[in-house]
Structures are given as structure tokens and as C-alpha cells.
Enzyme design. Structure first.
Site, PDB file in Angstrom:
ATOM      1  N   GLU A 109       0.849  -1.197   0.000  1.00  0.00           N
ATOM      2  CA  GLU A 109       0.000   0.000   0.000  1.00  0.00           C
ATOM      3  C   GLU A 109       0.879   1.238   0.000  1.00  0.00           C
ATOM      4  O   GLU A 109       1.971   1.232   0.586  1.00  0.00           O
ATOM      5  CB  GLU A 109      -0.853   0.017   1.272  1.00  0.00           C
ATOM      6  CG  GLU A 109      -2.313  -0.355   1.086  1.00  0.00           C
ATOM      7  CD  GLU A 109      -3.153   0.738   0.421  1.00  0.00           C
ATOM      8  OE1 GLU A 109      -2.626   1.509  -0.396  1.00  0.00           O
ATOM      9  OE2 GLU A 109      -4.349   0.801   0.719  1.00  0.00           O
ATOM     10  N   ASP A 113      -4.463   5.546   6.021  1.00  0.00           N
ATOM     11  CA  ASP A 113      -5.022   6.690   6.746  1.00  0.00           C
ATOM     12  C   ASP A 113      -5.922   6.145   7.859  1.00  0.00           C
ATOM     13  O   ASP A 113      -5.479   5.978   8.987  1.00  0.00           O
ATOM     14  CB  ASP A 113      -5.777   7.573   5.741  1.00  0.00           C
ATOM     15  CG  ASP A 113      -6.343   8.834   6.355  1.00  0.00           C
ATOM     16  OD1 ASP A 113      -6.115   9.050   7.564  1.00  0.00           O
ATOM     17  OD2 ASP A 113      -7.005   9.603   5.651  1.00  0.00           O
ATOM     18  N   GLY A 115      -7.215   3.116   7.621  1.00  0.00           N
ATOM     19  CA  GLY A 115      -6.966   1.664   7.579  1.00  0.00           C
ATOM     20  C   GLY A 115      -8.116   0.913   6.916  1.00  0.00           C
ATOM     21  O   GLY A 115      -8.033  -0.303   6.730  1.00  0.00           O
ATOM     22  N   LEU A 118      -7.040  -1.013   3.528  1.00  0.00           N
ATOM     23  CA  LEU A 118      -6.185  -2.173   3.748  1.00  0.00           C
ATOM     24  C   LEU A 118      -6.936  -3.287   4.462  1.00  0.00           C
ATOM     25  O   LEU A 118      -6.809  -4.462   4.125  1.00  0.00           O
ATOM     26  CB  LEU A 118      -4.940  -1.762   4.547  1.00  0.00           C
ATOM     27  CG  LEU A 118      -3.892  -2.848   4.730  1.00  0.00           C
ATOM     28  CD1 LEU A 118      -3.401  -3.377   3.382  1.00  0.00           C
ATOM     29  CD2 LEU A 118      -2.715  -2.331   5.540  1.00  0.00           C
ATOM     30  N   LYS A 141      -0.419   7.004   8.524  1.00  0.00           N
ATOM     31  CA  LYS A 141      -0.886   8.245   9.168  1.00  0.00           C
ATOM     32  C   LYS A 141      -1.611   7.977  10.482  1.00  0.00           C
ATOM     33  O   LYS A 141      -2.034   8.907  11.151  1.00  0.00           O
ATOM     34  CB  LYS A 141      -1.899   8.940   8.236  1.00  0.00           C
ATOM     35  CG  LYS A 141      -1.317   9.739   7.116  1.00  0.00           C
ATOM     36  CD  LYS A 141      -2.286  10.858   6.743  1.00  0.00           C
ATOM     37  CE  LYS A 141      -2.718  10.780   5.320  1.00  0.00           C
ATOM     38  NZ  LYS A 141      -3.649  11.808   4.903  1.00  0.00           N
ATOM     39  N   ARG A 175       1.626  12.795  -8.983  1.00  0.00           N
ATOM     40  CA  ARG A 175       2.123  11.421  -8.785  1.00  0.00           C
ATOM     41  C   ARG A 175       3.606  11.278  -9.152  1.00  0.00           C
ATOM     42  O   ARG A 175       4.319  10.451  -8.609  1.00  0.00           O
ATOM     43  CB  ARG A 175       1.334  10.435  -9.655  1.00  0.00           C
ATOM     44  CG  ARG A 175      -0.089  10.163  -9.212  1.00  0.00           C
ATOM     45  CD  ARG A 175      -0.623   8.914  -9.897  1.00  0.00           C
ATOM     46  NE  ARG A 175      -2.071   8.827  -9.871  1.00  0.00           N
ATOM     47  CZ  ARG A 175      -2.779   8.314  -8.873  1.00  0.00           C
ATOM     48  NH1 ARG A 175      -2.169   7.867  -7.804  1.00  0.00           N
ATOM     49  NH2 ARG A 175      -4.097   8.258  -8.928  1.00  0.00           N
TER      50      ARG A 175
HETATM   51  P1  IMP Z   1      -7.736   4.624   4.239  1.00  0.00           P
HETATM   52  O1  IMP Z   1      -8.697   3.608   3.694  1.00  0.00           O
HETATM   53  O2  IMP Z   1      -8.441   5.686   5.049  1.00  0.00           O
HETATM   54  O3  IMP Z   1      -6.608   3.997   5.031  1.00  0.00           O
HETATM   55  O4  IMP Z   1      -7.128   5.417   3.004  1.00  0.00           O
HETATM   56  C1  IMP Z   1      -6.143   4.830   2.210  1.00  0.00           C
HETATM   57  C2  IMP Z   1      -6.194   5.321   0.783  1.00  0.00           C
HETATM   58  O5  IMP Z   1      -6.612   6.687   0.720  1.00  0.00           O
HETATM   59  C3  IMP Z   1      -4.807   5.294   0.170  1.00  0.00           C
HETATM   60  O6  IMP Z   1      -4.594   4.076  -0.527  1.00  0.00           O
HETATM   61  C4  IMP Z   1      -4.814   6.490  -0.749  1.00  0.00           C
HETATM   62  O7  IMP Z   1      -5.336   6.128  -1.999  1.00  0.00           O
HETATM   63  C5  IMP Z   1      -5.772   7.461  -0.103  1.00  0.00           C
HETATM   64  N1  IMP Z   1      -5.095   8.456   0.764  1.00  0.00           N
HETATM   65  C6  IMP Z   1      -5.174   8.585   2.099  1.00  0.00           C
HETATM   66  N2  IMP Z   1      -4.442   9.627   2.544  1.00  0.00           N
HETATM   67  C7  IMP Z   1      -3.870  10.159   1.444  1.00  0.00           C
HETATM   68  C8  IMP Z   1      -2.945  11.255   1.246  1.00  0.00           C
HETATM   69  O8  IMP Z   1      -2.506  11.955   2.178  1.00  0.00           O
HETATM   70  N3  IMP Z   1      -2.565  11.491  -0.036  1.00  0.00           N
HETATM   71  C9  IMP Z   1      -3.004  10.749  -1.092  1.00  0.00           C
HETATM   72  N4  IMP Z   1      -3.851   9.727  -0.948  1.00  0.00           N
HETATM   73  C10 IMP Z   1      -4.280   9.424   0.307  1.00  0.00           C
END
Ligand code: IMP
Length: 195
Positions: A109, A113, A115, A118, A141, A175
Site C-alpha cells: 500500500e 489513513d 486503515g 487495507l 498516518k 504522482r
Molecule cells: P484509508 O482507507 O483511510 O486507510 O485510506 C487509504 C487510501 O486513501 C490510500 O490508498 C490512498 O489512496 C488514499 N489516501 C489517504 N491519505 C492520502 C494522502 O494523504 N494522499 C493521497 N492519498 C491518500
């Protein structure tokens, strides 16, 4: 040469970007992660699964730094709708092309953020009965460890705020940056992130 490239990019992007992790810091940490993975999976041929699109650069660098034999595949989920906050369960946009039953799997990954992404992917892949499943995240994060969501390899723990570069985007921009930067909040609010 690299300094020149960074200066040109910084100029194009403008003053609203702070470098959080330099290309050099990332390169060193990715090499360390690859060595840890080599050591832990020495007698196996893991399937490395890159989560598109954000992990494409990380996977490419990690794989090239790994010495053990491994296979590579990709998955894509849409975790975010408009804006930069997570929205419900991620939708599967692209599935694997290989069978992982009985295999060792390494999910790669870009950033964790909440989670949610994942943990959804882990649950999905567990239903396919891999022999062993581990996760690698370049950036984490989260402020607290979640016992329900083990991440065996973490590149860097970072503070909140939206980061871009090294594969990570804001509405498909940034990117290509070789470093990871943080945009100032007005920049993230003003940009429509729908893709
Ligand atoms: P989660 O499901 O909240 O853990 O978010 C994970 C996904 O959100 C990552 O695979 C990214 O695609 C996107 N994401 C979360 N935070 C960021 C960031 O700070 N910059 C860019 N993409 C982010």
C-alpha cells in the site's frame, strides 16, 4: 542533476508544497524494507500485490531492491470519492490475475489513513486462503496501532494532512514527484478530487 530537477519541479508547483520526505530518504528506507522482506521471506516466493494506482512507484522500487524471487500482481480499489475524506467501503475496480490460494502474499500500500482500505483488502484476500499474508505500507498516518490491522512493514509514520508525490495524487496530479510533499490546506480544499 537531482537538485536541478527538484528546483524545476518546485518552481512549477509553486510555494504551497512542503517536502515531507526527500527522494533520498525514501530511497534509503525502501532499501531497508526490501532487506527486511528478503530476510523474512528467504525460503519463499511471495506474490507482491501493488495497490493501484498510488503504490506503482513504491512497488517498482521495492521489487528492484528485493533479492528473493517473487511474483508481482496489482489490484485497484476506489477508496475516495470527491474530496479528501474516506467514504465507506472501497469498491473493487481491478482484481488479481493470479490465484493466491496456498501462496505467500505481500500487500503493498502507498499510505494508510483510517486503515479501511487495507483492512477490506486483507479480509477479501483471506477468503482466498493464502498460506501467509503480510502488509507493507510506505506511509502510516494512524495515530494508534490497531490490533485488528497488523502492518508488518511500515516505511514512515507521518502526521495527518494530505500528502502527494512518489505515486500519491490529488485529483491525479503530483504522482510523478520523486519526493513526498504536503500541500497547504487551501490547495486541497480548492481542488476537486473526483477521478
Ligand atoms: P484509508 O482507507 O483511510 O486507510 O485510506 C487509504 C487510501 O486513501 C490510500 O490508498 C490512498 O489512496 C488514499 N489516501 C489517504 N491519505 C492520502 C494522502 O494523504 N494522499 C493521497 N492519498 C491518500
Amino acid at each position: 542533476m537531482e537538485e536541478q530537477l527538484l528546483a524545476t519541479q518546485a518552481e512549477r508547483i509553486g510555494p504551497h508544497m512542503d517536502v515531507v520526505l526527500s527522494a533520498d530518504q525514501i530511497r534509503r528506507r525502501v532499501n531497508e524494507l526490501a532487506h527486511e522482506i528478503d530476510r523474512d521471506f528467504m525460503d519463499e516466493t511471495p506474490i507482491v500485490i501493488g495497490m493501484l494506482k498510488g503504490s506503482f512507484i513504491f512497488v517498482a522500487d521495492l521489487c528492484r531492491a528485493m533479492a528473493i524471487p517473487h511474483h508481482i500482481d496489482f489490484m485497484a480499489v476506489a477508496a475516495y470519492g470527491a474530496g479528501t475524506t474516506a467514504s465507506g467501503a472501497p469498491k473493487l475496480l481491478k482484481d488479481l490475475t493470479v490465484n493466491i490460494t496456498g501462496r505467500t502474499v505481500l500487500i503493498v500500500e502507498d499510505i494508510v489513513d483510517t486503515g479501511a482500505t487495507l483492512s477490506h483488502i486483507r479480509r477479501l484476500l483471506m477468503t482466498r486462503q493464502p498460506r501467509r499474508l503480510a502488509s507493507v505500507a510506505l506511509l502510516d498516518k494512524r495515530t494508534h496501532e490497531d490490533p485488528e490491522l497488523p502492518i508488518e512493514y511500515v516505511g514512515f509514520k507521518i502526521d495527518g494532512g494530505f500528502v502527494v508525490g512518489y505515486g500519491l495524487d490529488l485529483a491525479e496530479r503530483y504522482r510523478h514527484l520523486p519526493y513526498i510533499g504536503r500541500l497547504n490546506p487551501t490547495q486541497t480544499e480548492e481542488t476537486d478530487t473526483r477521478v
